[in-house]
Enzyme design. Structure first.
Site, PDB file in Angstrom:
ATOM      1  N   GLU B  66     -24.001   4.604  25.202  1.00 46.01           N
ATOM      2  CA  GLU B  66     -25.514   4.541  25.543  1.00 46.01           C
ATOM      3  C   GLU B  66     -26.216   5.716  25.379  1.00 46.01           C
ATOM      4  O   GLU B  66     -27.636   5.332  24.924  1.00 46.01           O
ATOM      5  CB  GLU B  66     -25.488   4.517  27.346  1.00 46.01           C
ATOM      6  N   PHE B  89     -26.710  -3.676  31.479  1.00 42.40           N
ATOM      7  CA  PHE B  89     -26.877  -3.361  32.708  1.00 42.40           C
ATOM      8  C   PHE B  89     -27.674  -2.041  33.109  1.00 42.40           C
ATOM      9  O   PHE B  89     -27.168  -1.017  32.391  1.00 42.40           O
ATOM     10  CB  PHE B  89     -25.789  -3.413  33.486  1.00 42.40           C
ATOM     11  N   ASP B  91     -27.369  -0.188  35.105  1.00 42.11           N
ATOM     12  CA  ASP B  91     -26.239   0.944  35.744  1.00 42.11           C
ATOM     13  C   ASP B  91     -25.851   1.816  34.288  1.00 42.11           C
ATOM     14  O   ASP B  91     -25.573   3.108  34.519  1.00 42.11           O
ATOM     15  CB  ASP B  91     -25.080   0.441  36.142  1.00 42.11           C
ATOM     16  N   PHE B  92     -25.718   1.175  33.414  1.00 40.86           N
ATOM     17  CA  PHE B  92     -25.248   2.051  32.120  1.00 40.86           C
ATOM     18  C   PHE B  92     -26.206   2.804  31.657  1.00 40.86           C
ATOM     19  O   PHE B  92     -26.049   3.568  30.744  1.00 40.86           O
ATOM     20  CB  PHE B  92     -25.032   0.750  30.910  1.00 40.86           C
ATOM     21  N   HIS B 132     -22.378  -2.329  38.455  1.00 37.95           N
ATOM     22  CA  HIS B 132     -23.008  -3.616  37.960  1.00 37.95           C
ATOM     23  C   HIS B 132     -24.460  -3.980  38.708  1.00 37.95           C
ATOM     24  O   HIS B 132     -25.143  -5.322  38.119  1.00 37.95           O
ATOM     25  CB  HIS B 132     -22.397  -4.672  37.293  1.00 37.95           C
TER      26      HIS B 132
END
Lengths: 327, 328
Positions: B66, B89, B91-92, B132
């Site tokens: 990422e 997502f 979240d990542f 997620h």
């Protein structure tokens, strides 16, 4: 006979002398409180900056670190605009908003210093992707220190450059101390260049005090990048004469060690000795160059002192473009 | 582009494809970089077919890195391209937070140069648990230099991504997972939706719900139920959280004096708090009573479907909030 041109020798020596004079001056000014936030002095590391930048085209891209005055001056930025930025004046290269750690101008291929250790390699990798997408005949250079090579983001970026054969050169401006931590205490595997081998790209550990050697390795890496063969890592061993930050009084290294590097491995002295013995420069020409850079730095300080502060009402200008309706 | 039956309308994900496709035709500097994009078309089919149509130059399958994905987009944007970094997502994005918040967001301020970068991800609560289902939009809206889009329907997805791809600023483009397959009309190639302009989903007489993303659907269900009890509630979909349509917010407060602000992010320190506080400061005299906020509890999202649903506003909670302000 020398395989170096007289013009290159004079220009490289002048470049290194300018950095040394600039840093010695800035250090004193910083101690006198003239430079908000202080500086990270690059004295001792001149050959890395000048060796790399003298092998690049002016429009090649660099992205660098918190210690980046030497890279910026070697890229051809004037002492005036860099000193004014250290003073955070409106005439500085980043209009006084960046300061010592955030010198840059994208139009001249300088994608910025960085306050975050390891961030420069990622930005340089992205620029290399941009170069590849556009099909331009340029390369991108990411500077990182011996501290930054222990960040994950650096190796994520290198991996990406390898798989896409991006025109990236990673220069480890390895001054051997991450703030006060000696590189061997925190670097698994010892030789950083060996990490590069694991990622499948040529990686060299070289003498970063020899401007000619740095230039030759960079030129070779540039040719490889332009040929579409991908990135290269150059781990240039060097040494910083001052602390991590101005005024640091660390006990982490001996005075003998510092003196040894200054006396026996100073990049400027070494190059003067070589250029003189090869008939590329005379003592009086060396003296004239010293005088010349001294005047340039004096003028830069005068310029920075007299430059206006940024307009405080401009604080919301360029937070964003405003084109999306931001205020 | 009305079609004859509802089923022929594109999905929310296909609306993204449509907008991106049209913008690549206009601007060959646009490319998409993310994981599993070429064959799979992304986890939500959001770029399906684009590599096959435009070539690998425009769709790059990336390693799961990422930080490097965002810095690849960042450096390329600084070089003059217009990348879409697809993080799957939101979240990542936490693995690339330095690249987003310290770098992309601050570059224009320091260097005076544009950063035309779109970071796309899904957001919000669905099945999948704590890694997620985050709703991080308040964090990005809080960060100077970033724009944040939160479309609730296919029309807005297409119109907003087209605007984002013509913007010189970094845009966080958050699509709600539970809306991926929802069909709806989309605009044509010239239909761009400006950032900072809310949409009135439904006009009303008694109170207003100010919301965005999937919570618009919750509000619509609540409005139907409330209508059967004679309460006519207006629904305002913000569409972007920065820029924020403060005119629409102030107007709703002034017109009704009874306002609910709702989303599914944790309420503590959230964008709903920002909206309620600034709207109250600006319009205190117009309010019949306090602005009521509903949102998520300050807890990670559980993998258990019941617990996950319990964390975010239900239709019943929305109905209760509206009744509370109507009772002032």
């Amino acid at each position: 006979m020398s395989n170096l041109s007289k013009e290159w020798a004079h220009s490289s020596l002048r470049g290194m002398m300018l950095i040394r004079e600039f840093e010695e001056t800035a250090d004193k000014l910083s101690l006198r409180g003239k430079i908000p936030g202080g500086i990270h002095n690059s004295s001792g590391q001149e050959a890395v900056a000048v060796g790399v930048l003298s092998a690049l085209d002016p429009l090649d891209v660099i992205a660098t670190t918190h210690r980046s005055h030497h890279h910026t001056l070697a890229k051809g930025f004037s002492a005036r605009e860099v000193m004014a930025e250290l003073f955070t004046k409106s005439t500085g290269v980043s209009r006084g908003r960046g300061g010592s750690m955030h010198l840059g101008d994208f139009h001249r291929g300088h994608f910025g210093g960085n306050g975050i250790v390891g961030a420069g390699v990622g930005i340089a990798m992205g620029a290399a992707l941009g170069i590849q997408q556009r099909g331009d005949a340029k390369v991108s250079v990411g500077f990182v220190g011996d501290g930054g090579v222990n960040t994950g983001r650096t190796w994520e970026a290198i991996n990406m450059a390898v798989i896409w054969k991006l025109p990236l050169i990673v220069i480890i401006d390895n001054n051997q101390y991450a703030v006060e931590t000696f590189v061997d205490r925190v670097t698994g595997g010892g030789d950083i260049a060996k990490r590069g081998e694991g990622f499948g790209l040529p990686s060299y550990t070289i003498n970063g005090q020899d401007v000619v050697e740095v230039n030759e390795y960079t030129a070779k890496a540039r040719q490889r990048a332009l040929a579409g063969e991908g990135p290269t890592i150059i781990n240039a061993l060097t040494y910083r004469y001052y602390g991590h930050n101005v005024g640091e009084k660390g006990q982490y290294r001996t005075q003998d060690e510092i003196l040894d590097w200054k006396t026996n491995r100073d990049p400027i002295d070494l190059f003067i000795a070589r250029a003189t013995s090869e008939g590329l420069i005379t003592d009086s020409e060396v003296a004239a160059l010293r005088d010349d850079v001294k005047k340039e730095v004096e003028d830069a300080v005068d310029f920075a002192e007299k430059s206006p502060q940024p307009d405080l009402n401009s604080i919301l200008v360029d937070v964003d473009s405003g084109l999306l309706g931001g205020k | 582009m009305t079609t004859s039956t509802q089923n022929q309308n594109p999905t929310y994900s296909e609306a993204f494809q449509s907008g991106v496709r049209e913008e690549i035709y206009r601007n060959r500097d646009i490319f998409i970089l993310g994981t599993d994009l070429i064959e799979r078309g992304g986890h939500f089919a959001q770029v399906k077919g684009i590599a096959q149509e435009f070539g690998f130059q425009h769709v790059k399958d990336s390693p799961i890195s990422e930080a490097a994905m965002v810095s690849a987009g960042l450096g390329a944007a600084m070089y003059g391209l217009h990348p879409i970094i697809d993080l799957n997502f939101i979240d990542f994005s936490l693995g690339a937070m330095d690249e987003i918040i310290n770098q992309a967001a601050k570059i224009r301020f320091m260097f005076g140069q544009p950063v035309p970068l779109v970071i796309r991800a899904t957001s919000g609560t669905a099945l999948g648990g704590a890694h997620h289902c985050n709703s991080l939009e308040s964090l990005f809206a809080h960060t100077a230099g970033l724009a944040v889009a939160v479309p609730s329907n296919a029309w807005d997805v297409k119109g907003l991504i087209k605007t984002a791809l013509r913007s010189p600023d970094p845009v966080i483009f958050l699509m709600h997972k539970k809306l991926s397959g929802v069909r709806g009309e989309i605009g044509d190639e010239n239909t761009l939706i400006p950032f900072g302009k809310a949409r009135t989903v439904k006009e009303g007489k008694h109170a207003a719900i100010i919301t965005y993303g999937f919570t618009v659907v919750t509000a619509q269900k609540a409005a139907v139920a409330l209508a059967s009890e004679g309460i006519d509630v207006e629904i305002i979909d913000l569409r972007t959280l920065y820029p924020l349509d403060t005119d629409a917010i102030n107007s709703a407060v002034q017109r009704f004096g009874r306002v609910v602000v709702a989303d599914e992010a944790p309420m503590f320190g959230s964008i709903t708090a920002e909206i309620a506080a600034t709207a109250t400061e600006a319009n205190f005299g117009s309010l019949k009573g306090p602005i009521v906020r509903i949102g998520s509890v300050r807890a990670p999202i559980s993998a258990n479907p019941g617990m996950s649903e319990a964390a975010i506003p239900s239709v019943d909670a929305m109905i209760a909030a509206v009744k509370k302000v109507v009772a002032y």
